[in-house]
Design a protein around this motif. Sequence first.
Motif, PDB file in Angstrom:
ATOM      1  N   GLN A 137      -1.249  -3.603  -3.390  1.00 50.27           N
ATOM      2  CA  GLN A 137      -0.139  -3.024  -2.635  1.00 50.27           C
ATOM      3  C   GLN A 137      -0.382  -3.116  -1.138  1.00 50.27           C
ATOM      4  O   GLN A 137       0.524  -3.360  -0.361  1.00 50.27           O
ATOM      5  N   VAL A 177       0.208  -6.550   1.197  1.00 48.03           N
ATOM      6  CA  VAL A 177       1.518  -6.869   1.751  1.00 48.03           C
ATOM      7  C   VAL A 177       1.617  -6.260   3.141  1.00 48.03           C
ATOM      8  O   VAL A 177       1.177  -5.139   3.367  1.00 48.03           O
ATOM      9  N   SER A 212       3.691  -0.478   3.533  1.00 44.39           N
ATOM     10  CA  SER A 212       2.299  -0.715   3.175  1.00 44.39           C
ATOM     11  C   SER A 212       1.353  -0.040   4.161  1.00 44.39           C
ATOM     12  O   SER A 212       0.308   0.476   3.773  1.00 44.39           O
TER      13      SER A 212
END
Length: 166
Positions: A128, A131, A136
């Motif tokens: 996650q 990105v 993020s």
Amino acid sequence: MANMAMTMTDLQSLGRTEDKVLLERTKARDIECGEVSGALYWSCDEVADFIQMLGFPRYRECFLRNKVDGRRLIWCDASHLPSLGITDFKHIMSIAKSIREILQIEKPYWNRSITLPYAEPVGRYLEQRSVVGRRSDELDYVSYTNDTRDSKFQPILTNQGVITWY
């Protein structure tokens, strides 16, 4: 027109400053929890220094040229290293192993049960974080684990120690 260009530049730098502040806050929370490696927040030069420290100074330029920072380092596994210019199989295995160790990512097992999640929580969190974007940047490990609690990723609950005899 010159004033307008100056204003746009000021706005862009202000936006980057806000993102840096947000990123620093997230970094502090991640380091504080102790589950996430600080390597996630490395710059391109720090990643290149790490590769050089491993004993591969000839690959330093490969990582710098491809702008591999801590977030991109997450995706540098044995299948992606050849696209960076690393072709020696023994070097690929050694570098991939060292990257997994520094990021605290589990070794991929071919015989992993399909009843288990495809990766440990830290590995899923790093995916996650790889990105780029505001969402993020705001995400830290503790909030990620709280938000992604799901019954299929929890250990099986048993009643051990609860059974009573009458």
